[in-house]
Design a protein around this motif. Structure first.
Motif, PDB file in Angstrom:
ATOM      1  N   ASN A 226       0.847  -1.182   0.000  1.00 51.91           N
ATOM      2  CA  ASN A 226       0.000   0.000   0.000  1.00 51.91           C
ATOM      3  C   ASN A 226       0.891   1.243   0.000  1.00 51.91           C
ATOM      4  OD1 ASN A 226       0.894   0.283   2.733  1.00 51.91           O
ATOM      5  ND2 ASN A 226      -0.724  -1.113   3.367  1.00 51.91           N
ATOM      6  N   SER A 227       0.240   2.403  -0.017  1.00 48.56           N
ATOM      7  CA  SER A 227       1.006   3.654  -0.054  1.00 48.56           C
ATOM      8  C   SER A 227       1.974   3.760   1.114  1.00 48.56           C
ATOM      9  CB  SER A 227       0.050   4.850  -0.054  1.00 48.56           C
ATOM     10  OG  SER A 227      -0.446   5.101  -1.343  1.00 48.56           O
ATOM     11  N   ALA A 228       1.525   3.355   2.307  1.00 51.92           N
ATOM     12  CA  ALA A 228       2.382   3.489   3.490  1.00 51.92           C
ATOM     13  C   ALA A 228       3.654   2.659   3.356  1.00 51.92           C
ATOM     14  CB  ALA A 228       1.612   3.072   4.741  1.00 51.92           C
ATOM     15  N   GLU A 229       3.523   1.419   2.916  1.00 51.52           N
ATOM     16  CA  GLU A 229       4.695   0.563   2.789  1.00 51.52           C
ATOM     17  C   GLU A 229       5.638   1.083   1.702  1.00 51.52           C
ATOM     18  OE1 GLU A 229       5.563  -1.932   4.771  1.00 51.52           O
ATOM     19  OE2 GLU A 229       3.800  -1.384   5.952  1.00 51.52           O
ATOM     20  N   LEU A 230       5.050   1.587   0.628  1.00 55.54           N
ATOM     21  CA  LEU A 230       5.878   2.120  -0.455  1.00 55.54           C
ATOM     22  C   LEU A 230       6.593   3.405  -0.026  1.00 55.54           C
ATOM     23  CD1 LEU A 230       3.388   1.498  -3.377  1.00 55.54           C
ATOM     24  CD2 LEU A 230       5.485   0.229  -2.919  1.00 55.54           C
ATOM     25  N   ILE A 231       5.891   4.248   0.708  1.00 55.14           N
ATOM     26  CA  ILE A 231       6.509   5.480   1.208  1.00 55.14           C
ATOM     27  C   ILE A 231       7.641   5.153   2.186  1.00 55.14           C
ATOM     28  CG2 ILE A 231       6.111   7.503   2.681  1.00 55.14           C
ATOM     29  CD1 ILE A 231       3.306   7.678   1.384  1.00 55.14           C
ATOM     30  N   LYS A 232       7.384   4.182   3.047  1.00 52.28           N
ATOM     31  CA  LYS A 232       8.427   3.787   4.004  1.00 52.28           C
ATOM     32  C   LYS A 232       9.662   3.276   3.268  1.00 52.28           C
ATOM     33  CE  LYS A 232       9.141   0.968   8.141  1.00 52.28           C
ATOM     34  NZ  LYS A 232       8.539  -0.057   9.048  1.00 52.28           N
ATOM     35  N   ALA A 233       9.431   2.460   2.249  1.00 58.99           N
ATOM     36  CA  ALA A 233      10.562   1.936   1.478  1.00 58.99           C
ATOM     37  C   ALA A 233      11.327   3.068   0.808  1.00 58.99           C
ATOM     38  CB  ALA A 233      10.054   0.938   0.435  1.00 58.99           C
ATOM     39  N   ALA A 285      -4.624  -1.073   5.957  1.00 58.56           N
ATOM     40  CA  ALA A 285      -3.777  -2.145   6.482  1.00 58.56           C
ATOM     41  C   ALA A 285      -2.695  -1.536   7.375  1.00 58.56           C
ATOM     42  CB  ALA A 285      -3.145  -2.929   5.328  1.00 58.56           C
ATOM     43  N   SER A 286      -2.146  -0.406   6.931  1.00 60.47           N
ATOM     44  CA  SER A 286      -1.188   0.364   7.735  1.00 60.47           C
ATOM     45  C   SER A 286      -1.858   1.690   8.071  1.00 60.47           C
ATOM     46  CB  SER A 286       0.115   0.605   6.968  1.00 60.47           C
ATOM     47  OG  SER A 286       0.731  -0.613   6.611  1.00 60.47           O
ATOM     48  N   LYS A 287      -2.149   1.896   9.344  1.00 55.68           N
ATOM     49  CA  LYS A 287      -2.927   3.078   9.738  1.00 55.68           C
ATOM     50  C   LYS A 287      -2.195   4.387   9.450  1.00 55.68           C
ATOM     51  CE  LYS A 287      -6.113   0.397  11.454  1.00 55.68           C
ATOM     52  NZ  LYS A 287      -5.503  -0.876  10.991  1.00 55.68           N
ATOM     53  N   ILE A 288      -0.872   4.361   9.449  1.00 58.77           N
ATOM     54  CA  ILE A 288      -0.107   5.584   9.222  1.00 58.77           C
ATOM     55  C   ILE A 288      -0.374   6.158   7.833  1.00 58.77           C
ATOM     56  CG2 ILE A 288       1.986   4.487   8.298  1.00 58.77           C
ATOM     57  CD1 ILE A 288       3.618   6.471   9.982  1.00 58.77           C
ATOM     58  N   GLU A 289      -0.856   5.319   6.938  1.00 56.73           N
ATOM     59  CA  GLU A 289      -1.185   5.808   5.591  1.00 56.73           C
ATOM     60  C   GLU A 289      -2.207   6.946   5.655  1.00 56.73           C
ATOM     61  OE1 GLU A 289      -3.127   4.058   1.464  1.00 56.73           O
ATOM     62  OE2 GLU A 289      -1.956   2.718   2.747  1.00 56.73           O
ATOM     63  N   TYR A 290      -3.068   6.924   6.676  1.00 58.89           N
ATOM     64  CA  TYR A 290      -4.073   7.974   6.832  1.00 58.89           C
ATOM     65  C   TYR A 290      -3.414   9.346   6.978  1.00 58.89           C
ATOM     66  CZ  TYR A 290      -7.900  10.655   8.964  1.00 58.89           C
ATOM     67  OH  TYR A 290      -8.846  11.614   9.251  1.00 58.89           O
ATOM     68  N   LEU A 306      -3.025   4.051  -4.317  1.00 55.86           N
ATOM     69  CA  LEU A 306      -1.640   4.524  -4.177  1.00 55.86           C
ATOM     70  C   LEU A 306      -1.542   6.041  -4.309  1.00 55.86           C
ATOM     71  CD1 LEU A 306       0.149   1.750  -6.252  1.00 55.86           C
ATOM     72  CD2 LEU A 306      -0.179   1.852  -3.789  1.00 55.86           C
ATOM     73  N   TYR A 307      -2.659   6.724  -4.115  1.00 53.37           N
ATOM     74  CA  TYR A 307      -2.707   8.174  -4.305  1.00 53.37           C
ATOM     75  C   TYR A 307      -1.655   8.890  -3.461  1.00 53.37           C
ATOM     76  CZ  TYR A 307      -4.496  12.954  -4.505  1.00 53.37           C
ATOM     77  OH  TYR A 307      -4.608  14.309  -4.679  1.00 53.37           O
ATOM     78  N   SER A 308      -1.591   8.594  -2.181  1.00 54.01           N
ATOM     79  CA  SER A 308      -0.686   9.353  -1.309  1.00 54.01           C
ATOM     80  C   SER A 308       0.778   9.060  -1.627  1.00 54.01           C
ATOM     81  CB  SER A 308      -0.988   9.087   0.171  1.00 54.01           C
ATOM     82  OG  SER A 308      -0.938   7.716   0.465  1.00 54.01           O
ATOM     83  N   PHE A 309       1.085   7.845  -2.059  1.00 53.75           N
ATOM     84  CA  PHE A 309       2.472   7.560  -2.456  1.00 53.75           C
ATOM     85  C   PHE A 309       2.847   8.364  -3.699  1.00 53.75           C
ATOM     86  CE2 PHE A 309       5.183   5.153  -5.419  1.00 53.75           C
ATOM     87  CZ  PHE A 309       6.374   5.228  -4.712  1.00 53.75           C
TER      88      PHE A 309
END
Length: 611
Positions: A226-233, A285-290, A306-309
């Motif tokens: 999700n966006s959160a995991e991609l942003i973290k990476a 799935a990852s709340k931080i994505e919010y 994937l908008y936020s990423f």
């Protein structure tokens, strides 16, 4: 085994030309249906047709790859990538490009007009598939070849018969969108083309992770890309923060990861989540994505997972700008965390969030104002949410329901906020997980009861007959009605008979001295409840509702404080009267308290200096 950071970047499809991909035997073959293929074609073309999307890009879901060297069927050594996830997408794009090469460009290979030829896909257990991908004929003898044949037929039919593509210029536009011209600036960075299709390239460099295990976990949703995991990476890959120097880079990334985990844990607290968000917890799935959705101003109507990423990072990020991006997320989190623990802000900000106020607008107010001015600005936002004609809103008008619910929510949060018990906080986690409903406090009629549902008739009769002897002054008539009810044959009873009997009951019920039509649908006669409770109370007289509310309260049901005050005769004050009816005095006192809660904001709206 060495452990290196994974890499995540965006690549145009043009940048995939000349690459080689390998599909290992743990994966099944190509299985996209005509619907899947058509949907991809439609999405790319809709993007290309939207003038507002120029200088943006259409983003495909991530592909997960790992560098690999293998020996091809003809004995050549190939340096390429193991395709761990994304086989269906890359194969479909290959089919589309093959159609455009053969039927539109009419060239033998892409390298005739592009710097590189089309990328190759080699299957460990299905070697014939690689060559078949570059052909147009059908072969229905094997599952992979069958689906590849159907995919090509779908592509051909879409371009030639769907009515979406008209002439050669449209095909040129589609091809340019799929394979944009890639240019570099003086620093070697890619210049964004006007239109392009891009893919999220997730390259696994961590050798401790086995490819098959990654594939299994990805496809079971255990590693949601999700966006959160991609942003973290993106934050922690080997290219991030490199301008800071090795020691400082490690320090920043360690700090980021530690706080990331802290934030994720806090966001998984249902009470905190309900304060900051109107969405279900399982929406992420990852709340931080919010928080990234807040930062990128993602609209609730957006269907782009994937908008936020895609929108969080700029085209060119250096160490400083990347760190500033992270600090902006920290600021959102720390502001929300502070407001959550501060009773005053908790109720004011919590109310604004609950009615849909943009959180970034509130964050911006905090950044631009000192503490006192910030609270004035918050009060102003609340005042703006209150309709000027709030006391004229009517339940009878469906368009007024949302406004009425919001006003009653504000009343309940205000009564809780002003309660001197510092541990008393309005439970947004309960409020947001029930279906909100407006309850008529006084409803001395059978309007709304379904004439075709006997269970509703008898539910109404049983409740009213049960309390009739204790509340009526005409005990003789009450006894006669009760005896009459005992003779009812519930199987043969008609709605007309129910109407007659209910009218007899209503006639001897205690009455107020004010015509109910003057206030029945007014806010003074409305309270807020959860829908399940409302269903059990509708069309009941005040005394039945009062008793039911007490019963539910004893069982721990959520009864908003203002609703509880209504049915516990709080508004009788010194003019104590018959508790079995909702009196005119109580209605006026109830309206007065609503007004006091609202006027706290309406009368204190600051006059701001426009200069």
């Amino acid at each position: 085994m060495s452990k290196q950071e994974n890499q995540i970047i965006l690549k145009t499809i043009t940048e995939l030309l000349g690459l080689h991909f390998y599909i290992p035997d743990y994966q099944r073959g190509y299985r996209w249906t005509s619907h899947n293929v058509s949907q991809l074609l439609n999405d790319i073309w809709e993007y290309r047709q939207d003038p507002a999307k120029v200088n943006s890009f259409y983003c495909l879901q991530p592909i997960v790859v790992r560098k690999k060297t293998w020996v091809s069927e003809n004995g050549d050594t190939v340096d390429g990538y193991e395709l761990i996830d994304g086989q269906q997408r890359l194969t479909t794009i290959h089919r589309i490009l093959t159609y455009l090469r053969i039927e539109h460009l009419r060239i033998d290979k892409f390298s005739d007009e592009y710097k590189e030829d089309i990328y190759t896909i080699e299957y460990q257990t299905r070697p014939e598939t690689r060559q078949f991908l570059n052909q147009t004929e059908s072969n229905l003898t094997k599952p992979d070849l069958y689906y590849l044949s159907k995919a090509y037929d779908t592509v051909k039919d879409w371009f030639e018969n769907s009515g979406k593509i008209e002439g050669r210029s449209d095909k040129n536009n589609f091809l340019d969108t799929l394979l944009p011209s890639v240019k570099k600036d003086a620093e070697g960075d890619t210049i964004m083309p006007e239109w392009s299709t891009q893919i999220i390239w997730y390259e696994i460099n961590d050798n401790s992770q086995k490819s098959e295990e990654l594939f299994t976990r990805l496809n079971r949703g255990k590693i949601p890309l999700n966006s959160a995991e991609l942003i973290k990476a993106k934050f922690v890959n080997q290219e991030s923060f490199k301008e800071f120097g090795e020691q400082e880079k490690v320090k920043r990334r360690t700090q980021l990861i530690q706080l990331w985990d802290e934030i994720e844990n806090h966001l998984n607290n249902p009470k905190f989540w309900a304060f900051i968000s109107n969405k279900k917890m399982d929406s992420y799935a990852s709340k931080i994505e919010y928080l990234f959705d807040i930062a990128t101003q993602k609209k609730d109507s957006s269907k782009d997972n994937l908008y936020s990423f895609i929108h969080f990072f700029d085209d060119k990020e250096n160490a400083e700008s990347l760190w500033e991006k992270w600090l902006s997320i920290e600021e959102i989190y720390r502001s929300l965390s502070y407001w959550y623990t501060h009773k005053n802000y908790y109720h004011k900000v919590g109310y604004l969030i609950a009615i849909g106020t943009n959180i970034m607008d509130i964050i911006q107010l905090k950044k631009e104002n000192d503490k006192d001015l910030f609270e004035q600005e918050i009060n102003r936002l609340i005042a703006e949410s209150i309709p000027n004609d709030w006391d004229d809103l009517s339940y009878d008008n469906r368009n007024d329901h949302k406004k009425l619910i919001e006003i009653l929510l504000l009343v309940n949060t205000e009564l809780t906020r002003k309660n001197n018990n510092n541990n008393d906080f309005f439970p947004f986690e309960i409020y947001k997980n029930i279906n909100k409903s407006l309850e008529h406090i006084h409803a001395q009629n059978i309007i709304g009861i379904n004439e075709n549902k006997r269970e509703q008739w008898f539910s109404w009769l049983d409740m009213h007959l049960n309390v009739l002897p204790s509340i009526t002054t005409n005990t003789k008539k009450a006894a006669e009605i009760i005896e009459q009810a005992k003779t009812i044959d519930r199987e043969k009873y008609t709605y007309a008979q129910f109407q007659d009997l209910s009218a007899s009951i209503i006639e001897i019920l205690p009455k107020d001295d004010e015509d109910e039509n003057l206030y029945l649908h007014n806010i003074k006669n409305l309270a807020l409840l959860g829908l399940t409770e409302n269903i059990s109370l509708s069309n009941s007289i005040f005394e039945i509702k009062r008793r039911k509310i007490i019963e539910m309260d004893k069982k721990g049901a959520f009864i908003p404080i203002a609703t509880k005050r209504v049915f516990l005769n709080y508004y009788q004050k010194e003019s104590y009267a018959q508790s079995s009816i909702w009196t005119k005095v109580e209605r006026e006192n109830h309206l007065e308290e609503i007004g006091e809660c609202l006027n706290h904001y309406l009368n204190k709206t600051p006059v701001l200096n426009e200069a």
